[in-house]
Design an enzyme around this catalytic site. Structure first.
Site, PDB file in Angstrom:
ATOM      1  N   LYS A  34       0.838  -1.212   0.000  1.00  0.00           N
ATOM      2  CA  LYS A  34       0.000   0.000   0.000  1.00  0.00           C
ATOM      3  C   LYS A  34       0.871   1.259   0.000  1.00  0.00           C
ATOM      4  CE  LYS A  34       0.094  -0.566   4.944  1.00  0.00           C
ATOM      5  NZ  LYS A  34      -0.381  -1.428   6.017  1.00  0.00           N
ATOM      6  N   TYR A 254      18.562  29.965   6.237  1.00  0.00           N
ATOM      7  CA  TYR A 254      17.451  30.707   6.839  1.00  0.00           C
ATOM      8  C   TYR A 254      17.631  30.837   8.345  1.00  0.00           C
ATOM      9  CZ  TYR A 254      14.769  30.351   2.515  1.00  0.00           C
ATOM     10  OH  TYR A 254      14.338  30.461   1.227  1.00  0.00           O
TER      11      TYR A 254
HETATM   12  C1  LIG Z   1       0.445  -2.271   6.473  1.00  0.00           C
HETATM   13  C2  LIG Z   1      -0.064  -3.505   7.116  1.00  0.00           C
HETATM   14  C3  LIG Z   1       0.797  -4.573   7.388  1.00  0.00           C
HETATM   15  C4  LIG Z   1       2.291  -4.497   7.199  1.00  0.00           C
HETATM   16  O1  LIG Z   1       2.883  -3.937   8.351  1.00  0.00           O
HETATM   17  P1  LIG Z   1       4.474  -3.774   8.492  1.00  0.00           P
HETATM   18  O2  LIG Z   1       4.641  -3.230   9.852  1.00  0.00           O
HETATM   19  O3  LIG Z   1       4.883  -2.807   7.439  1.00  0.00           O
HETATM   20  O4  LIG Z   1       5.049  -5.114   8.287  1.00  0.00           O
HETATM   21  C5  LIG Z   1       0.228  -5.734   7.879  1.00  0.00           C
HETATM   22  N1  LIG Z   1      -1.107  -5.823   8.120  1.00  0.00           N
HETATM   23  C6  LIG Z   1      -1.950  -4.795   7.891  1.00  0.00           C
HETATM   24  C7  LIG Z   1      -3.397  -4.957   8.184  1.00  0.00           C
HETATM   25  C8  LIG Z   1      -1.451  -3.612   7.396  1.00  0.00           C
HETATM   26  O5  LIG Z   1      -2.292  -2.595   7.166  1.00  0.00           O
END
Ligand SMILES: *Cc1c(COP(=O)(O)O)cnc(C)c1O
Length: 359
Positions: A34, A254
């Site tokens: 994602k 800055y």
């Molecule tokens: C993003 C996600 C993961 C992966 O988590 P990591 O900490 O990046 O390994 C696993 N399960 C769900 C439901 C997620 O949303």
């Protein structure tokens, strides 16, 4: 051309997937890609991880992008659907939503679909974000199993809140509670994120859901990917575009936030918060110039930042700079920035071109 780029090491991605497999040899892998593959480019990550057993995304738009690019693996919508209007595409593309509350369940029961869909049941075992309460796991399962729009309830899924801390016994409690309340229900189980995959073997079950470790980053508090045999996938690199020889007492950038304590060289790097480097990061944070650490000085601006070159008086414009990645763990930069590596990786800005290596 501006030298500020991210290099995405596809061989490292595949290596890290193999590490995940070795650590959870009896589980299938749902790779979390994602948020644009945690900033690495979702499609290139999906293609490089063709050995993954499935992909986890946050929303329909991400899933559709994968299908349109020809990705054939199972795709799980980790938050289910956001409205009944998404169900037709889910059915047509065989996406698998995680059903996490009664509102979703009712929409699913009322929908008229071209074909029934497979779903996961998401249960809240203590994180208190998404999922049916433990005591409703059994009735929610029954309702899904008897819904005419559901072809299969794949299994029960839950998420751990504190798995990154190996000393926190809340994880063991979540695991025990989840098991107890889903006992007797058929189908598969999925519990583990990266931290649980590496730190809580008891959580592995049929499907693990690693994200951050695939990108070479340690999911454990204070950890480094290298400790788990992981290789960094993203390197944010740039170059020096100016070297200024300043006098003692002269201020840089800055607000004049850094004042030279002696006559010294200060390098200007062509990367700033407009590229995703955190503006609020403190002075002294390491930056690699010619492969060697120098401290950041002064305020990070939108397109540039400045570094103390007293240890490299011969450095010149054009010399290579690494802000994180190969040779400089993003975990370390995140700690200085008061955030987590996930955020730094996700926040690399669109203007930063990505180059693939290890293809
Ligand atoms: C993003 C996600 C993961 C992966 O988590 P990591 O900490 O990046 O390994 C696993 N399960 C769900 C439901 C997620 O949303």
């Amino acid at each position: 051309m501006r030298a500020t780029q991210v290099v995405i090491d596809l061989a490292a991605l595949r290596h890290n997937l193999a590490r995940a497999r070795a650590a959870a040899p009896d589980s299938r892998i749902l790779a979390a890609i994602k948020a644009n593959g945690y900033g690495h480019g979702m499609l290139r990550v999906a293609r490089a991880l063709e050995q993954a057993d499935g992909f986890g995304v946050a929303c329909l738009a991400e899933a559709l992008q994968l299908r349109e690019a020809g990705i054939r693996q199972p795709i799980v919508l980790l938050e289910g659907f956001f409205g009944a209007d998404e169900l037709e595409a889910i059915a047509r593309q065989h996406f698998i939503p995680a059903i996490h509350n009664t509102a979703q369940l009712e929409l699913l029961e009322q929908a008229v679909l071209p074909a029934p869909i497979a779903v996961w049941l998401k249960v809240d075992s203590g994180m208190h974000r998404l999922g049916f309460p433990l005591t409703q796991a059994q009735p929610a399962w029954q309702r899904l199993a008897s819904c005419r729009n559901v072809s299969a309830v794949v299994g029960c899924m839950t998420h751990l809140a504190n798995a990154d801390n190996l000393n926190d016994d809340f994880t063991a409690r979540q695991l025990a509670d989840f098991r107890r309340h889903t006992a007797g229900l058929p189908g598969e189980r999925s519990i583990a994120n990266s931290a649980a995959l590496l730190g809580w073997p008891d959580s592995h079950a049929e499907w693990v859901r690693p994200g951050i470790m695939l990108y070479g980053v340690s999911p454990l508090l204070g950890g480094r990917g290298g400790q788990h045999g992981l290789k960094p996938v993203m390197t944010l690199r740039s170059e020096l575009i100016a070297v200024n020889h300043l006098k003692r007492g002269e201020a840089v950038g800055y607000g004049g936030a850094f004042v030279c304590p002696e006559d010294m060289a200060v390098g200007v790097v062509a990367a700033g918060y407009g590229d995703g480097y955190p503006r609020h990061i403190p002075n002294g944070v390491p930056v690699l110039v010619n492969g060697r650490r120098v401290p950041l000085v002064g305020r990070v601006s939108m397109d540039m930042l400045t570094v103390d070159l007293r240890s490299q008086p011969a450095a010149r414009p054009g010399d290579p700079v690494v802000l994180w990645g190969e040779g400089l763990p993003v975990e370390e930069i995140a700690e200085h920035a008061g955030t987590i590596p996930y955020e730094l990786l996700c926040r690399v800005m669109p203007r930063v071109d990505a180059i693939e290596s290890g293809g």
